[in-house]
Motif scaffolding. Sequence first.
Motif, PDB file in Angstrom:
ATOM      1  N   GLU A 145       0.798  -1.227   0.000  1.00  0.00           N
ATOM      2  CA  GLU A 145       0.000   0.000   0.000  1.00  0.00           C
ATOM      3  C   GLU A 145       0.832   1.278   0.000  1.00  0.00           C
ATOM      4  OE1 GLU A 145      -3.390   0.207  -0.248  1.00  0.00           O
ATOM      5  OE2 GLU A 145      -3.283  -1.930  -0.614  1.00  0.00           O
ATOM      6  N   THR A 146       2.057   1.225   0.491  1.00  0.00           N
ATOM      7  CA  THR A 146       2.891   2.427   0.586  1.00  0.00           C
ATOM      8  C   THR A 146       4.249   2.154  -0.049  1.00  0.00           C
ATOM      9  OG1 THR A 146       1.820   3.071   2.647  1.00  0.00           O
ATOM     10  CG2 THR A 146       3.935   4.104   2.152  1.00  0.00           C
ATOM     11  N   ARG A 147       4.703   3.069  -0.888  1.00  0.00           N
ATOM     12  CA  ARG A 147       6.020   2.923  -1.515  1.00  0.00           C
ATOM     13  C   ARG A 147       7.124   3.227  -0.504  1.00  0.00           C
ATOM     14  NH1 ARG A 147       7.812   2.834  -6.474  1.00  0.00           N
ATOM     15  NH2 ARG A 147       9.394   4.379  -5.962  1.00  0.00           N
ATOM     16  N   MET A 148       7.846   2.193  -0.100  1.00  0.00           N
ATOM     17  CA  MET A 148       8.925   2.371   0.848  1.00  0.00           C
ATOM     18  C   MET A 148      10.220   2.823   0.162  1.00  0.00           C
ATOM     19  SD  MET A 148       7.801   1.771   3.877  1.00  0.00           S
ATOM     20  CE  MET A 148       6.180   2.429   3.539  1.00  0.00           C
ATOM     21  N   ASN A 149      10.291   2.644  -1.180  1.00  0.00           N
ATOM     22  CA  ASN A 149      11.504   3.028  -1.897  1.00  0.00           C
ATOM     23  C   ASN A 149      11.831   4.499  -1.689  1.00  0.00           C
ATOM     24  OD1 ASN A 149      10.758   0.527  -2.787  1.00  0.00           O
ATOM     25  ND2 ASN A 149      11.197   0.906  -4.953  1.00  0.00           N
ATOM     26  N   ASP A 150      10.786   5.344  -1.675  1.00  0.00           N
ATOM     27  CA  ASP A 150      11.005   6.779  -1.529  1.00  0.00           C
ATOM     28  C   ASP A 150      11.626   7.112  -0.172  1.00  0.00           C
ATOM     29  OD1 ASP A 150       9.849   7.041  -4.031  1.00  0.00           O
ATOM     30  OD2 ASP A 150       7.865   7.509  -3.239  1.00  0.00           O
ATOM     31  N   ILE A 151      11.172   6.400   0.867  1.00  0.00           N
ATOM     32  CA  ILE A 151      11.722   6.641   2.194  1.00  0.00           C
ATOM     33  C   ILE A 151      13.207   6.294   2.231  1.00  0.00           C
ATOM     34  CG2 ILE A 151      11.631   5.876   4.608  1.00  0.00           C
ATOM     35  CD1 ILE A 151       8.629   5.530   4.274  1.00  0.00           C
ATOM     36  N   ILE A 152      13.569   5.182   1.598  1.00  0.00           N
ATOM     37  CA  ILE A 152      14.969   4.767   1.598  1.00  0.00           C
ATOM     38  C   ILE A 152      15.811   5.740   0.790  1.00  0.00           C
ATOM     39  CG2 ILE A 152      16.553   2.920   0.923  1.00  0.00           C
ATOM     40  CD1 ILE A 152      14.185   0.987   1.459  1.00  0.00           C
ATOM     41  N   ASP A 153      15.314   6.168  -0.371  1.00  0.00           N
ATOM     42  CA  ASP A 153      16.049   7.165  -1.162  1.00  0.00           C
ATOM     43  C   ASP A 153      16.276   8.437  -0.356  1.00  0.00           C
ATOM     44  OD1 ASP A 153      16.329   5.600  -3.415  1.00  0.00           O
ATOM     45  OD2 ASP A 153      14.531   6.373  -4.404  1.00  0.00           O
ATOM     46  N   ARG A 154      15.243   8.856   0.367  1.00  0.00           N
ATOM     47  CA  ARG A 154      15.369  10.073   1.195  1.00  0.00           C
ATOM     48  C   ARG A 154      16.424   9.879   2.284  1.00  0.00           C
ATOM     49  NH1 ARG A 154      11.398  14.065   2.013  1.00  0.00           N
ATOM     50  NH2 ARG A 154      12.272  15.762   3.240  1.00  0.00           N
ATOM     51  N   SER A 155      16.445   8.681   2.873  1.00  0.00           N
ATOM     52  CA  SER A 155      17.430   8.426   3.933  1.00  0.00           C
ATOM     53  C   SER A 155      18.847   8.460   3.384  1.00  0.00           C
ATOM     54  CB  SER A 155      17.138   7.083   4.615  1.00  0.00           C
ATOM     55  OG  SER A 155      17.534   5.980   3.821  1.00  0.00           O
ATOM     56  N   VAL A 156      19.039   7.934   2.172  1.00  0.00           N
ATOM     57  CA  VAL A 156      20.367   7.958   1.561  1.00  0.00           C
ATOM     58  C   VAL A 156      20.755   9.396   1.233  1.00  0.00           C
ATOM     59  CG1 VAL A 156      21.701   7.233  -0.462  1.00  0.00           C
ATOM     60  CG2 VAL A 156      20.168   5.610   0.669  1.00  0.00           C
ATOM     61  N   HIS A 157      19.796  10.175   0.703  1.00  0.00           N
ATOM     62  CA  HIS A 157      20.046  11.592   0.418  1.00  0.00           C
ATOM     63  C   HIS A 157      20.525  12.323   1.668  1.00  0.00           C
ATOM     64  CE1 HIS A 157      19.136  12.896  -3.631  1.00  0.00           C
ATOM     65  NE2 HIS A 157      18.106  12.060  -3.696  1.00  0.00           N
ATOM     66  N   SER A 158      19.940  12.002   2.798  1.00  0.00           N
ATOM     67  CA  SER A 158      20.263  12.717   4.036  1.00  0.00           C
ATOM     68  C   SER A 158      21.537  12.223   4.694  1.00  0.00           C
ATOM     69  CB  SER A 158      19.106  12.574   5.032  1.00  0.00           C
ATOM     70  OG  SER A 158      19.017  11.237   5.500  1.00  0.00           O
ATOM     71  N   GLY A 159      22.129  11.164   4.152  1.00  0.00           N
ATOM     72  CA  GLY A 159      23.328  10.611   4.763  1.00  0.00           C
ATOM     73  C   GLY A 159      23.052   9.745   5.975  1.00  0.00           C
ATOM     74  N   GLU A 160      21.769   9.411   6.187  1.00  0.00           N
ATOM     75  CA  GLU A 160      21.375   8.546   7.307  1.00  0.00           C
ATOM     76  C   GLU A 160      20.612   7.339   6.750  1.00  0.00           C
ATOM     77  OE1 GLU A 160      22.152   8.944  10.403  1.00  0.00           O
ATOM     78  OE2 GLU A 160      22.911  11.002  10.426  1.00  0.00           O
ATOM     79  N   PRO A 161      21.289   6.454   6.006  1.00  0.00           N
ATOM     80  CA  PRO A 161      20.572   5.354   5.349  1.00  0.00           C
ATOM     81  C   PRO A 161      19.939   4.399   6.344  1.00  0.00           C
ATOM     82  CG  PRO A 161      22.950   5.014   5.247  1.00  0.00           C
ATOM     83  CD  PRO A 161      22.746   6.403   5.789  1.00  0.00           C
ATOM     84  N   LEU A 162      18.776   3.868   5.949  1.00  0.00           N
ATOM     85  CA  LEU A 162      18.082   2.891   6.773  1.00  0.00           C
ATOM     86  C   LEU A 162      17.478   1.822   5.886  1.00  0.00           C
ATOM     87  CD1 LEU A 162      14.839   3.555   6.272  1.00  0.00           C
ATOM     88  CD2 LEU A 162      15.234   5.327   7.981  1.00  0.00           C
ATOM     89  N   MET A 163      16.969   0.758   6.500  1.00  0.00           N
ATOM     90  CA  MET A 163      16.222  -0.251   5.766  1.00  0.00           C
ATOM     91  C   MET A 163      14.802  -0.278   6.294  1.00  0.00           C
ATOM     92  SD  MET A 163      17.089  -4.112   7.094  1.00  0.00           S
ATOM     93  CE  MET A 163      18.657  -4.098   6.263  1.00  0.00           C
ATOM     94  N   VAL A 164      13.875  -0.675   5.427  1.00  0.00           N
ATOM     95  CA  VAL A 164      12.465  -0.724   5.778  1.00  0.00           C
ATOM     96  C   VAL A 164      11.989  -2.167   5.720  1.00  0.00           C
ATOM     97  CG1 VAL A 164      10.136   0.016   5.161  1.00  0.00           C
ATOM     98  CG2 VAL A 164      12.050   1.609   4.924  1.00  0.00           C
TER      99      VAL A 164
END
Length: 396
Positions: A145-164
């Motif tokens: 139901e929710t695109r998690m890819n965008d959240i991960i891309d945002r985390s990489v952009h911010s220099g604080e990568p995470l996994m969902v």
Amino acid sequence: MFSVSHIFQFTASFFEVVSLNRVGGSTPFVTLDYGTFLGAQDGNLTSFLGIPFADSPVGDLRFRLPVPPPQLEGVQRAVSFGAACPQHALSPLPGMNFTGKYTKVSEDCLAINIIRPSFKLVPGRNLPVLVYFHGGGFEIGDATETRMNDIIDRSVHSGEPLMVVVPNYRLNGLGFLAGKEVKEAGVSNLGLQDQRFALQWVQKYISSFGGDPDRVTISGVSAGAVSVAMHLVSLDGNPNGLFHSAFMLSGGPLRLPSVLDGQSEYDLIVSETNCSAERDTLSCLRRVPLDQIMAAINKTRDIFSYSSLNLAWQPRVDGDLLRREPYESLVQGLYAKVPSIAGTCDDEGTLFSLANLNITTDEAFSEYISSNYLKGTTSAEISDVLRAYPRDPTKG
């Protein structure tokens, strides 16, 4: 402006990354103690989708607590989402369609999905983990139901990568059946139990995917946020190390009915599936074909019927996982003391009022709230509500 690839290259070099184990040069795989799973890489993202975290809750496992998955032989392709759990049919709203376009719907739906950047940190620097519980009023929805890819891309952009990590959980009557038979069998709040089982899976296995089991945030929107709140107050507020922070959007610690308050829905389903004459009606329900039991569940009220958020299927106080009203747990300090954030979508409540547009007078409003949400309140208390929410909202 830096591109995603620039940010990714910088992050990779900064954290001294090493590759995931790979088969065939570019396909990521992970071996767990019950199976080996082949994932997929798409650009800067690696995913492992549709991994079973519990056994299929069908047949004798229907209406039972989740149990570990069976041993799986050979390499399992984990490249697509698994089946959605069976969905409640919703009352129609003009011009709106909330029916998910799922490739498959099945009771065999307790799968977990892991999406992460395509790199693994050196030992001791594994990624923080965001576990996301989908919404849908505890009646519909699934992990897609929710695109998690965008959240991960945002985390990489911010220099604080995470996994969902996104697990499915049982919904509607299959996940939140209630009544005295359910209480006696100790199988209430199965949807929440599925979520909890998924969190146990994360603690046991997420490091194999490059995640840090000591940095797990549970999150969700709507029913997913309510789920997070229930985990904060469950078992007298003892998280048992399953999570370390929480994020809630448009949901929180609701006032809950007891498991015994769900008897009317239980009796309806028993009657509709011809189980009334059985001595053990719960065992009978386990043998009923899925289409028959879902036809019975679909005769109960839903989030877009007149009763709206007075849900037939939801978490309930059972004296076991949820030992008292959530508000009472908060007052008594019996909640998980972890960093938490809570927020609300603007004007979200409008959606749930669309089925009640015929409530246009104070009398109709009084009847609606007293019969649906404030049972047992006095006329004076209802009058207080009417003063707080007058017909003319500018006077409220």
